[in-house]
Write a protein that holds these residues in place. Structure first.
Motif, PDB file in Angstrom:
ATOM      1  N   GLN A   1     -10.309  -3.176   1.544  1.00  0.00           N
ATOM      2  CA  GLN A   1      -9.522  -1.950   1.677  1.00  0.00           C
ATOM      3  C   GLN A   1      -8.413  -1.903   0.621  1.00  0.00           C
ATOM      4  O   GLN A   1      -8.162  -0.852   0.019  1.00  0.00           O
ATOM      5  N   ASN A   2      -7.774  -3.048   0.380  1.00  0.00           N
ATOM      6  CA  ASN A   2      -6.722  -3.102  -0.630  1.00  0.00           C
ATOM      7  C   ASN A   2      -7.262  -2.795  -2.019  1.00  0.00           C
ATOM      8  O   ASN A   2      -6.610  -2.111  -2.820  1.00  0.00           O
ATOM      9  N   ALA A   3      -8.456  -3.320  -2.322  1.00  0.00           N
ATOM     10  CA  ALA A   3      -9.041  -3.095  -3.642  1.00  0.00           C
ATOM     11  C   ALA A   3      -9.383  -1.626  -3.847  1.00  0.00           C
ATOM     12  O   ALA A   3      -9.157  -1.059  -4.922  1.00  0.00           O
ATOM     13  N   VAL A   4      -9.935  -0.990  -2.818  1.00  0.00           N
ATOM     14  CA  VAL A   4     -10.268   0.435  -2.929  1.00  0.00           C
ATOM     15  C   VAL A   4      -9.002   1.264  -3.123  1.00  0.00           C
ATOM     16  O   VAL A   4      -8.937   2.160  -3.977  1.00  0.00           O
ATOM     17  N   THR A   5      -7.971   0.968  -2.338  1.00  0.00           N
ATOM     18  CA  THR A   5      -6.706   1.692  -2.455  1.00  0.00           C
ATOM     19  C   THR A   5      -6.098   1.503  -3.845  1.00  0.00           C
ATOM     20  O   THR A   5      -5.599   2.452  -4.462  1.00  0.00           O
ATOM     21  N   ALA A   6      -6.160   0.265  -4.355  1.00  0.00           N
ATOM     22  CA  ALA A   6      -5.622  -0.014  -5.689  1.00  0.00           C
ATOM     23  C   ALA A   6      -6.409   0.717  -6.772  1.00  0.00           C
ATOM     24  O   ALA A   6      -5.825   1.203  -7.752  1.00  0.00           O
ATOM     25  N   LEU A   7      -7.723   0.805  -6.600  1.00  0.00           N
ATOM     26  CA  LEU A   7      -8.541   1.510  -7.585  1.00  0.00           C
ATOM     27  C   LEU A   7      -8.191   2.998  -7.605  1.00  0.00           C
ATOM     28  O   LEU A   7      -8.045   3.601  -8.682  1.00  0.00           O
ATOM     29  N   ARG A   8      -8.049   3.582  -6.442  1.00  0.00           N
ATOM     30  CA  ARG A   8      -7.655   4.997  -6.391  1.00  0.00           C
ATOM     31  C   ARG A   8      -6.273   5.188  -7.025  1.00  0.00           C
ATOM     32  O   ARG A   8      -6.022   6.179  -7.711  1.00  0.00           O
ATOM     33  N   GLY A   9      -5.385   4.236  -6.803  1.00  0.00           N
ATOM     34  CA  GLY A   9      -4.075   4.316  -7.432  1.00  0.00           C
ATOM     35  C   GLY A   9      -4.157   4.205  -8.941  1.00  0.00           C
ATOM     36  O   GLY A   9      -3.453   4.901  -9.677  1.00  0.00           O
ATOM     37  N   ALA A  10      -5.039   3.329  -9.413  1.00  0.00           N
ATOM     38  CA  ALA A  10      -5.171   3.125 -10.851  1.00  0.00           C
ATOM     39  C   ALA A  10      -5.691   4.363 -11.568  1.00  0.00           C
ATOM     40  O   ALA A  10      -5.336   4.616 -12.727  1.00  0.00           O
ATOM     41  N   VAL A  11      -6.535   5.140 -10.893  1.00  0.00           N
ATOM     42  CA  VAL A  11      -7.077   6.354 -11.523  1.00  0.00           C
ATOM     43  C   VAL A  11      -6.254   7.588 -11.168  1.00  0.00           C
ATOM     44  O   VAL A  11      -6.557   8.691 -11.628  1.00  0.00           O
ATOM     45  N   GLY A  12      -5.220   7.395 -10.354  1.00  0.00           N
ATOM     46  CA  GLY A  12      -4.343   8.502 -10.021  1.00  0.00           C
ATOM     47  C   GLY A  12      -4.967   9.573  -9.156  1.00  0.00           C
ATOM     48  O   GLY A  12      -4.640  10.753  -9.281  1.00  0.00           O
ATOM     49  N   ASP A  13      -5.830   9.140  -8.246  1.00  0.00           N
ATOM     50  CA  ASP A  13      -6.540  10.112  -7.400  1.00  0.00           C
ATOM     51  C   ASP A  13      -6.761   9.486  -6.028  1.00  0.00           C
ATOM     52  O   ASP A  13      -7.670   8.665  -5.847  1.00  0.00           O
ATOM     53  N   SER A  14      -5.955   9.861  -5.054  1.00  0.00           N
ATOM     54  CA  SER A  14      -6.024   9.250  -3.725  1.00  0.00           C
ATOM     55  C   SER A  14      -7.304   9.604  -2.974  1.00  0.00           C
ATOM     56  O   SER A  14      -7.615   8.977  -1.955  1.00  0.00           O
ATOM     57  N   GLU A  15      -8.025  10.610  -3.465  1.00  0.00           N
ATOM     58  CA  GLU A  15      -9.275  11.007  -2.824  1.00  0.00           C
ATOM     59  C   GLU A  15     -10.490  10.721  -3.705  1.00  0.00           C
ATOM     60  O   GLU A  15     -11.577  11.259  -3.461  1.00  0.00           O
ATOM     61  N   ALA A  16     -10.335   9.874  -4.699  1.00  0.00           N
ATOM     62  CA  ALA A  16     -11.440   9.564  -5.613  1.00  0.00           C
ATOM     63  C   ALA A  16     -12.638   9.027  -4.843  1.00  0.00           C
ATOM     64  O   ALA A  16     -12.494   8.201  -3.934  1.00  0.00           O
ATOM     65  N   ARG A  17     -13.819   9.499  -5.208  1.00  0.00           N
ATOM     66  CA  ARG A  17     -15.035   8.973  -4.607  1.00  0.00           C
ATOM     67  C   ARG A  17     -15.374   7.655  -5.281  1.00  0.00           C
ATOM     68  O   ARG A  17     -15.441   7.566  -6.511  1.00  0.00           O
TER      69      ARG A  17
END
Length: 254
Positions: free
Chosen positions: A141-157
């Motif tokens: 869960q942390n990795a997914v959240t960090a990835l969305r943060g890295a791309v600047g999109d909290s709803e990124a697929r």
């Protein structure tokens, strides 16, 4: 040249995403770290093996990559680092994320589950090392959240790929593992089957899918390769004790 036994994930990731998982074959290690057929093993982890062989194995892998992988000091925890900031200093973490092309996220495994993640628009990738402690703590869960943060999109697929790991027929654990999983995953019980008295067989892949669903990642690929039951292809700490490590790597093409 990539060894034919190494795994290239079969998943609908964007063209910019590259991923690779090494196996036991194709290297220079010998003895417990070698291949079953007596040829060289592709051990990429330190600890017991001949250091020169590990260096040669890492050099062979490096030749296929845009740059040196961002190796981590894995501690069965939940920390996620920006791979671009990790440098060569062995960041103490169990997952890495990047949105920069050419940076190679990498985790080492030998029974624990490697989880590769990719943004469907090709803006970022991540790799996570998910043993039972990391899974119970929320590393996925942390990795997914960090990835969305890295791309600047909290709803990124996000797409996920599950690499080879200890399978449910071989991963026997005590009730404390079930209890730890149930604290974070309400449906954890469904991934455990009663085995010997006081013991359960746990399905890491099923637990990982539950964790991914918690952060809205239903698109999961891979899984099914058991490290314990396939000694010709995979190292396994549970099976052999002294053994090597595979690498699971993901990066964005320059």
């Amino acid at each position: 040249m990539r060894h034919p036994q190494w795994i290239v994930p079969d998943w609908p990731a964007p063209a910019a995403v590259r991923a690779l998982i090494t196996t036991r074959a194709g290297g220079y290690s010998q003895g417990s770290w070698g291949a079953v057929d007596g040829s060289g093993g592709m051990n990429l982890g330190w600890g017991g093996d001949d250091a020169a062989a590990v260096e040669r194995n890492r050099a062979r892998l490096r030749a296929l990559l845009p740059q040196e992988p961002r190796w981590l000091q894995q501690v069965h925890g939940t920390e996620v680092v920006d791979a671009a900031d990790a440098g060569q200093g062995l960041a103490r973490a169990d997952a890495a994320v990047t949105s920069r092309a050419g940076i190679v996220c990498c985790v080492l495994v030998a029974d624990c589950l490697p989880v590769l993640l990719a943004d469907t628009r090709g803006r970022g990738v991540a790799a996570a090392h998910a043993g039972w402690r990391g899974l119970a703590g929320g590393v996925i869960q942390n990795a997914v959240t960090a990835l969305r943060g890295a791309v600047g999109d909290s709803e990124a697929r996000i797409l996920a790929y599950l690499g080879p790991a200890i399978g449910p027929m071989h991963f026997e654990v005590g009730p404390e593992v079930l209890a730890a999983m149930a604290q974070r995953l309400p449906q954890a019980q469904g991934a455990f089957v009663a085995a010997s008295p006081g013991k359960f067989r746990a399905d890491l892949g099923a637990l990982a899918r539950q964790a991914l669903l918690q952060v809205h990642v239903p698109d999961v690929y891979g899984g099914g390769n058991c490290t314990v039951s396939d000694p010709a292809r995979f190292y396994s700490f549970r099976r052999d004790g002294a053994t090597g490590r595979h690498a699971a790597l993901i990066w964005l093409q320059d």
